[in-house]
Design an enzyme around this catalytic site. Structure first.
Site, mmCIF file in Angstrom:
data_model
loop_
_atom_site.group_PDB
_atom_site.id
_atom_site.type_symbol
_atom_site.label_atom_id
_atom_site.label_comp_id
_atom_site.label_asym_id
_atom_site.label_seq_id
_atom_site.Cartn_x
_atom_site.Cartn_y
_atom_site.Cartn_z
ATOM 1 N N TYR A 181 62.349 36.559 -73.255
ATOM 2 C CA TYR A 181 63.859 36.542 -72.906
ATOM 3 C C TYR A 181 63.820 38.047 -73.958
ATOM 4 C CZ TYR A 181 65.538 32.727 -70.464
ATOM 5 O OH TYR A 181 65.797 32.007 -70.043
ATOM 6 N N LYS A 226 49.856 28.372 -70.709
ATOM 7 C CA LYS A 226 49.913 29.170 -69.760
ATOM 8 C C LYS A 226 49.090 29.677 -70.543
ATOM 9 C CE LYS A 226 49.330 29.658 -64.971
ATOM 10 N NZ LYS A 226 49.034 28.864 -64.525
ATOM 11 N N ASP A 274 52.358 24.543 -64.714
ATOM 12 C CA ASP A 274 52.096 24.079 -63.526
ATOM 13 C C ASP A 274 52.544 23.332 -63.681
ATOM 14 O OD1 ASP A 274 50.108 25.101 -64.149
ATOM 15 O OD2 ASP A 274 49.342 26.486 -62.377
ATOM 16 N N ASP A 311 63.038 26.844 -70.252
ATOM 17 C CA ASP A 311 64.736 27.056 -69.403
ATOM 18 C C ASP A 311 64.029 26.510 -67.412
ATOM 19 O OD1 ASP A 311 66.351 27.805 -68.528
ATOM 20 O OD2 ASP A 311 65.495 29.514 -67.214
ATOM 21 N N ASP A 327 65.632 22.231 -66.497
ATOM 22 C CA ASP A 327 66.761 22.257 -64.916
ATOM 23 C C ASP A 327 65.875 21.163 -63.663
ATOM 24 O OD1 ASP A 327 68.365 24.837 -66.078
ATOM 25 O OD2 ASP A 327 68.432 25.606 -63.842
HETATM 26 C C1 IPM Z 1 70.371 27.848 -70.090
HETATM 27 C C2 IPM Z 1 71.042 29.289 -69.548
HETATM 28 C C3 IPM Z 1 70.261 30.970 -70.323
HETATM 29 C C4 IPM Z 1 68.973 31.067 -70.214
HETATM 30 C C5 IPM Z 1 70.690 32.088 -69.345
HETATM 31 C C6 IPM Z 1 72.904 31.676 -68.691
HETATM 32 C C7 IPM Z 1 70.660 33.067 -69.933
HETATM 33 O O1 IPM Z 1 70.005 28.926 -67.965
HETATM 34 O O2 IPM Z 1 71.033 28.001 -71.083
HETATM 35 O O3 IPM Z 1 69.418 27.603 -70.292
HETATM 36 O O4 IPM Z 1 68.618 31.522 -69.139
HETATM 37 O O5 IPM Z 1 68.389 30.120 -71.748
HETATM 38 MG MG MG Z 2 68.760 27.499 -67.642
#
Ligand code: IPM
Ligand code: MG
Length: 357
Positions: A143, A190, A222, A246, A250
């Site tokens: 990042y 990884k 993975d 990240d 999700d």
């Molecule tokens: C999160 C989001 C952010 C990230 C984006 C919006 C830049 O997905 O906070 O998880 O990737 O960190």
């Molecule tokens: Mg995110």
């Protein structure tokens, strides 16, 4: 009785709608417990770009630094997503905020409210009892490394970089948290491919010697992605790098039924920032149907972590639990058994939670 300054930073899209509800919950807690919460607002993301040309104006950053905690919404706008050439992007504001405030630890608790067992796309018998606390490193990795184009723009690169110090400080936070839970830590990397991951593993292995009471395992990202769905209950605390965290969080949001349920805390050297893990969701913006529970639960994390108000925080969480027990749902967590009259919009869901506070 405490006096605190809270900065509300709604950002873009449904960030505006859900943060308004989170603030109401904080107000109700202040009234109930006799605290004095003072609020200010600041711009970030697309709305900030429109107003000032910058994704994180200096004034917003200054306000963040001066406040005791930040309740954050979301950033993003579809207009930039399909325009790779955009020079200023809403997400830059978020990343700059994380870096400038030294928010290196992102806590993402994944906990399923029993009432939502059937809202997930995963089988209830696999989900029941799942309770995972993610520590996502937030200010390093691919990042924040050097990025750019070469060969007349035909080749692009993003450098992933970690220092020993960066891994150690997030690692320590994760070990300390594991001690207060089931004493199990899973470090995700990884290391079979990446040098940053080999350093990561080396540092975590060394730290483990200081925490002999915590059982540590190392997993590749993975196979972790696979195990999260196959057997989420095997995890307690998970610590991982920025990009892996990240993606995995999700995925793990499905364990909690919906992205709309998950709160997060970003902490580090100074002011803590509390936000839903969901994004700005422009597809449902303005419809009044966004789930405000992630923002409400973010407010609960804020009370607990930044203000040390455990009773206040627990009350918010139990109010959410009560509302779900009563059968109320926003559309994202409703299922075939939900009575149509129990499907609430953003504001009504907020009011329902307030009744239990
Ligand atoms: C999160 C989001 C952010 C990230 C984006 C919006 C830049 O997905 O906070 O998880 O990737 O960190
Ligand atoms: Mg995110």
């Amino acid at each position: 009785m405490a006096t605190k300054n809270i900065l509300i930073v709604p950002g873009d899209g449904i960030g505006q709608e859900v943060t308004a509800v989170g603030k109401k919950v904080l107000d109700a807690i202040a009234a109930k417990f006799g605290h004095e919460f003072h609020y200010d607002e600041a711009l970030i993301g697309h709305v900030a770009i429109e107003a000032t040309g910058e994704a994180l104006p200096a004034e917003s950053l200054e306000k963040m630094r001066k406040s005791d905690a930040v309740l954050f919404g979301a950033v993003g706008h579809p207009k930039y997503d399909n325009d790779p050439s955009a020079k200023v992007r809403p997400e830059q504001g978020l990343l700059k905020m994380r870096k400038e405030l030294g928010l290196y630890a992102n806590l993402r608790p994944i906990k399923l409210f029993d009432e939502l067992l059937s809202a997930s796309s995963i089988k209830p018998e696999i989900l029941k009892g799942a309770d995972i606390l993610f520590f996502r490193e937030l200010t390093g990795d691919i990042y924040f490394g050097e990025k750019g184009r070469k060969n007349d723009g035909d080749t692009a690169y993003d450098v992933a970089e970690y220092s020993r110090y960066e891994v150690e400080r997030i690692g320590r936070k994760a070990f300390e948290a594991a001690r207060t839970r089931k004493k199990k830590l899973c470090s995700v990397d990884k290391a079979n491919v990446l040098e940053t991951s080999r350093l990561w593993r080396e540092v975590i292995q060394k730290l483990a010697l200081e925490y002999p009471d915590v059982e540590v395992e190392h997993q590749f990202v993975d196979s972790t992605a696979m195990m999260l769905i196959k057997n989420p209950c095997r995890f307690d605390v998970v610590v991982t790098a920025n990009l892996f965290g990240d993606i995995l969080t999700d995925e793990a949001s499905q364990i909690a039924g919906s992205m709309g349920m998950l709160a997060s805390a970003s902490i580090g050297d100074g002011t803590g920032v509390y936000e839903p893990i969901h994004g700005s969701a422009h597809d449902i913006t303005g419809k009044g149907i966004a789930n405000p529970l992630a923002s409400i639960l973010s407010a609960a994390l804020l009370l607990d972590i930044s203000f040390g108000m455990k009773d206040e925080s627990d009350l918010v969480i139990s109010a959410v639990d009560q509302v779900l027990k009563q059968g109320f749902r926003t559309v994202d967590i409703a299922d075939a058994t939900t009575k149509p009259e129990n499907i609430l919009g953003t504001a009504a869901m907020g009011e329902a939670v307030l009744k239990f506070i």
